[in-house]
Design an enzyme around this catalytic site. Structure first.
Site, PDB file in Angstrom:
ATOM      1  N   HIS A   8      -2.038  -0.179   5.298  1.00  0.00           N
ATOM      2  CA  HIS A   8      -1.975   0.505   6.597  1.00  0.00           C
ATOM      3  C   HIS A   8      -0.664   1.275   6.775  1.00  0.00           C
ATOM      4  O   HIS A   8       0.336   1.009   6.091  1.00  0.00           O
ATOM      5  CB  HIS A   8      -2.112  -0.522   7.726  1.00  0.00           C
ATOM      6  CG  HIS A   8      -1.032  -1.564   7.692  1.00  0.00           C
ATOM      7  ND1 HIS A   8       0.232  -1.359   8.193  1.00  0.00           N
ATOM      8  CD2 HIS A   8      -1.027  -2.822   7.179  1.00  0.00           C
ATOM      9  CE1 HIS A   8       0.962  -2.437   8.016  1.00  0.00           C
ATOM     10  NE2 HIS A   8       0.229  -3.351   7.396  1.00  0.00           N
ATOM     11  N   GLU A  81      -3.702  -9.936   6.431  1.00  0.00           N
ATOM     12  CA  GLU A  81      -2.449 -10.373   5.809  1.00  0.00           C
ATOM     13  C   GLU A  81      -2.345 -11.897   5.916  1.00  0.00           C
ATOM     14  O   GLU A  81      -3.092 -12.539   6.663  1.00  0.00           O
ATOM     15  CB  GLU A  81      -1.271  -9.692   6.531  1.00  0.00           C
ATOM     16  CG  GLU A  81       0.105 -10.004   6.003  1.00  0.00           C
ATOM     17  CD  GLU A  81       0.299  -9.615   4.554  1.00  0.00           C
ATOM     18  OE1 GLU A  81      -0.043 -10.440   3.688  1.00  0.00           O
ATOM     19  OE2 GLU A  81       0.793  -8.513   4.279  1.00  0.00           O
TER      20      GLU A  81
END
Length: 195
Positions: A8, A81
């Site tokens: 990202h 994550e």
């Protein structure tokens, strides 16, 4: 099969050097610009499907890339994550100050130690590996773009290219850069890293 892995765009926690796993942050202005640039870079790329983690920063990045491609886009929470638990939103010096015992345990066993209220690197690694194995079975001979996080992309690369979790820290994954893995007859080849 081709896997196109994108981290990202920048978020505030990246900019400040804070541990950010499950915190659901949006892209910064710089992160938005990075995602737009990545979208242009991938405009002509053949992509059959986009899969992102279900956190805002990856969804925002994936949406920008998706604008140039009329394809299916989906989310998978297992591409998140690592959950840093008590360490979420803190920098290394604060963790050292507030949680010295926990940090020492993590430094001794960074693979298996589970951060309180979070998860271990091995737990994250195993959930990401399951997703990749599923993608390999379901989307054989396709070009799959995955928008995820530095830790998850490290896990994917160390699983497919390296020697498993012990190679996890050998790969630096930068915001909004392309990592590519081509898989032919179950033989993965790293064709790009941080492009």
């Amino acid at each position: 099969m081709n896997l196109i892995l994108i981290r990202h765009g920048e978020i505030e926690e990246n900019h400040k050097g804070l541990y950010c796993g499950f915190i659901d942050s949006s892209l910064t202005e710089r992160g938005i610009l990075q995602a737009k640039e990545m979208s242009e870079k991938l405009r002509e790329e053949k992509i059959d499907m986009i899969i992102s983690s279900n956190l805002k920063r990856t969804i925002e990045t994936a949406n920008m890339i998706h604008k140039h491609h009329s394809i299916k886009m989906t989310q998978d929470e297992n591409l998140r994550e690592m959950n840093f638990g008590l360490w979420e939103g803190l920098d290394y010096h604060t963790i050292k100050e507030k949680y010295p015992k926990e940090l020492e345990k993590w430094q001794k066993d960074w693979v298996e130690y589970q951060v309180p209220q979070g998860e271990s690197l091995m737990q994250m690694y195993e959930r990401v590996v399951k997703v990749i194995e599923k993608i390999q079975k379901e989307y054989e001979n396709q070009n799959i773009l995955i928008v995820s996080h530095a830790g998850c992309i490290r896990a994917i690369v160390s699983y497919l290219i390296g020697n498993g979790v012990k190679d996890y820290w050998r790969y630096k994954i930068e915001n909004c850069r392309i990592t590519k893995i081509e898989i032919v007859d179950d033989f993965p080849v790293l064709t790009a890293l941080n492009q």
